[in-house]
Design a protein around this motif. Structure first.
Motif, PDB file in Angstrom:
ATOM      1  N   UNK A 133       0.838  -1.204   0.000  1.00 59.18           N
ATOM      2  CA  UNK A 133       0.000   0.000   0.000  1.00 59.18           C
ATOM      3  C   UNK A 133       0.872   1.252   0.000  1.00 59.18           C
ATOM      4  N   UNK A 134       1.953   1.243   0.750  1.00 54.41           N
ATOM      5  CA  UNK A 134       2.873   2.375   0.746  1.00 54.41           C
ATOM      6  C   UNK A 134       3.509   2.544  -0.627  1.00 54.41           C
ATOM      7  N   UNK A 137       1.020   4.361  -2.809  1.00 55.80           N
ATOM      8  CA  UNK A 137       0.954   5.780  -2.457  1.00 55.80           C
ATOM      9  C   UNK A 137       2.142   6.530  -3.051  1.00 55.80           C
ATOM     10  N   UNK A 138       3.317   5.947  -2.953  1.00 60.14           N
ATOM     11  CA  UNK A 138       4.521   6.603  -3.481  1.00 60.14           C
ATOM     12  C   UNK A 138       4.444   6.755  -4.997  1.00 60.14           C
ATOM     13  N   UNK A 139       3.859   5.793  -5.660  1.00 65.02           N
ATOM     14  CA  UNK A 139       3.811   5.823  -7.123  1.00 65.02           C
ATOM     15  C   UNK A 139       2.739   6.765  -7.660  1.00 65.02           C
ATOM     16  N   UNK A 144       3.819  14.678  -2.251  1.00 69.20           N
ATOM     17  CA  UNK A 144       3.868  13.764  -1.105  1.00 69.20           C
ATOM     18  C   UNK A 144       3.005  14.157   0.076  1.00 69.20           C
ATOM     19  N   UNK A 145       2.734  15.470   0.233  1.00 70.21           N
ATOM     20  CA  UNK A 145       1.944  15.873   1.398  1.00 70.21           C
ATOM     21  C   UNK A 145       0.485  15.423   1.306  1.00 70.21           C
ATOM     22  N   UNK A 469      -7.813   5.224  -3.112  1.00 74.83           N
ATOM     23  CA  UNK A 469      -6.522   4.808  -2.559  1.00 74.83           C
ATOM     24  C   UNK A 469      -6.175   5.621  -1.317  1.00 74.83           C
ATOM     25  N   UNK A 470      -6.378   6.915  -1.367  1.00 73.28           N
ATOM     26  CA  UNK A 470      -6.086   7.771  -0.213  1.00 73.28           C
ATOM     27  C   UNK A 470      -6.966   7.397   0.967  1.00 73.28           C
ATOM     28  N   UNK A 471      -8.240   7.142   0.691  1.00 70.40           N
ATOM     29  CA  UNK A 471      -9.161   6.785   1.771  1.00 70.40           C
ATOM     30  C   UNK A 471      -8.777   5.438   2.391  1.00 70.40           C
TER      31      UNK A 471
END
Length: 490
Positions: A133-134, A137-139, A144-145, A469-471
């Motif tokens: 999952x990380x 998020x990075x991709x 990044x914030x 994805x953020x949620x």
């Protein structure tokens, strides 16, 4: 409740404890395969958790969306491993069998067993400080914030056990178990082995299957070396948690040896039957019969997961031999509506609609059965027969009485999709996501269905999936199988 999906359009995997799923390994694939391999997705159905019935490997009756093929009739909507996979979050208040009673004489005759090897730090491997999952998020999430802060440190000292379980903090729980093991007196063997099971169960929840296998192998290497043989027999019969024996059998599944997995489960089932026959204590008899019933459900689900065309009839016959005795034996839980419903759903998975209908009818006629269970059974049977309108109406009535039943919400979205009501299906899922995000983002079929509906309905599917994805990153905790988001990580 599902129809088949063309393989060219959508991810389609069979699991359940998991081709529930063919469970993926933790390391990235470094070589390019010669043939394209579809990425794994969660199984379409999970079995709703019940206080009185839980397979060692659990799940709920959630469904996974499929795009209907025009040339083929609807197939059975229940996943083969629907009863072998564990739920996203365990029921910490579940009733468990009482421990076997021991007389004072037996306690006095217990051999002294001292195993300092099982508490040394070298028995354990370090847990990775990242997860899939990380990586997503990075991709995908920039700048990044915008990425939610996720704690992958595994720190557990400032939290209690219950809150860690409810938050799916399997990394912290695995570290807690390890830290407690290495500081525990090895003479307290029952406590040490209980902590070992917690450690291995958390590692499997993190999908670190290679690490789980390595540490479990280390543990059983020590246990199998106990001398004299009488002391070893005492540990395996009286002290070792039965769940650890099931975990050891599971290692063969993760290694891809499904036949070996079935053999190991069958040996455990024989042990349960032997213990139940030889015991004169009613408490012990009930405990071993319950364990045997759960093993039968796991074996039946595994047979369904392994089925191929030329073995189909044989597997159904084997499943019948496993399951029908459970319905006819009161002490094994045969009178339980939840167990009978589980058996009916396994028949549904194999396409044996007549047998499934018989068991569903028995549950429906049982005055002790919960109405929610009856309604869910009706919806599943209706979907298997292609009666999507009746299924959606049944689920809507169920939700009127129980709005927080997110298994029904998910299944309703599938029934709506099958009627071409894509927008309504999206609205149903998004409403549930907003009302209780922590409850639904841990359900992989729910996320897979919502991602698929976005792709079918919206021209802005990518933006919607990024928001999802953020949620998910905010609420899901550890161990989520990220293929359910349908976002490639490489």
């Amino acid at each position: 409740m599902q129809e088949q999906v063309p393989e060219s359009n959508f991810d389609d995997s069979r699991q359940m404890e998991d081709d529930e799923e063919d469970e993926e390994d933790e390391g990235p694939i470094m070589t390019t395969p010669s043939v394209y391999v579809e990425p794994e997705v969660p199984q379409p159905f999970l079995v709703e958790e019940d206080d009185n019935l839980e397979s060692p490997s659990p799940a709920s009756s959630q469904q996974q969306i499929r795009i209907p093929q025009q040339t083929n009739p609807p197939v059975s909507p229940v996943s083969p491993s629907a009863f072998s996979q564990s739920l996203p979050s365990p029921n910490v208040n579940k009733d468990v069998p009482p421990p076997p009673s021991e007389s004072d004489a037996e306690d006095e005759d217990a051999p002294e067993v001292y195993l300092p090897e099982i508490v040394i730090p070298t028995m354990f491997l370090p847990i990775p400080n990242t997860d899939p999952l990380t990586t997503l998020l990075t991709k995908y999430i920039h700048p990044p914030d915008r990425r939610p802060v996720r704690d992958l440190s595994g720190e557990w000292q400032n939290a209690n056990f219950h809150s860690l379980v409810m938050a799916n903090s399997w990394r912290a729980l695995a570290r807690m178990a390890r830290d407690r093991i290495v500081t525990t007196d090895p003479q307290d063997l029952a406590l040490v082995l209980g902590l070992w099971y917690l450690r291995l169960a958390c590692l499997s929840r993190l999908r670190l299957f290679n690490q789980t296998s390595a540490e479990c192998t280390n543990l059983f290497s020590v246990l199998n070396g106990i001398e004299p043989p009488e002391a070893k027999a005492y540990v395996f019969d009286r002290v070792l948690p039965f769940e650890l024996e099931v975990m050891q059998a599971r290692l063969k599944y993760w290694a891809g040896d499904h036949i070996g997995y079935l053999d190991a489960l069958n040996l455990l089932l024989k042990k349960c039957r032997s213990k139940a026959r030889s015991s004169s204590d009613d408490v012990n008899v009930g405990m071993w019969k319950e364990r045997g019933a759960r093993l039968c459900l796991i074996i039946a689900s595994q047979l369904m997961e392994m089925k191929v065309n030329f073995m189909h009839c044989i597997l159904l016959l084997q499943t019948g031999k496993l399951l029908e005795p459970l319905c006819n034996t009161k002490n094994s839980g045969g009178e339980s509506p939840a167990l009978r419903s589980a058996i009916a759903r396994i028949y549904l998975q194999g396409g044996y609609l007549a047998k499934a209908t018989t068991h569903f009818a028995a549950v429906d006629a049982d005055p002790s059965a919960d109405q929610t269970l009856k309604d869910m059974n009706k919806a599943l049977l209706a979907s298997a027969n292609g009666e999507w309108k009746y299924a959606s109406e049944t689920l809507k009535k169920l939700l009127e009485n129980d709005p927080d039943n997110y298994v029904a919400v998910n299944n309703l979205s599938v029934a709506l999709l099958s009627q071409g009501k894509l927008k309504e299906g999206i609205d149903v899922l998004e409403k549930a996501l907003k009302s209780s995000p922590s409850s639904v983002v841990v359900a992989e079929p729910f996320l897979f269905n919502l991602s698929t509906l976005y792709e079918l309905r919206s021209a802005t599917a990518t933006e919607k999936k990024l928001e999802l994805l953020i949620e998910v990153a905010k609420w899901s905790g550890d161990g989520l199988k990220t293929t359910c988001l349908k976002m490639p990580s490489n």
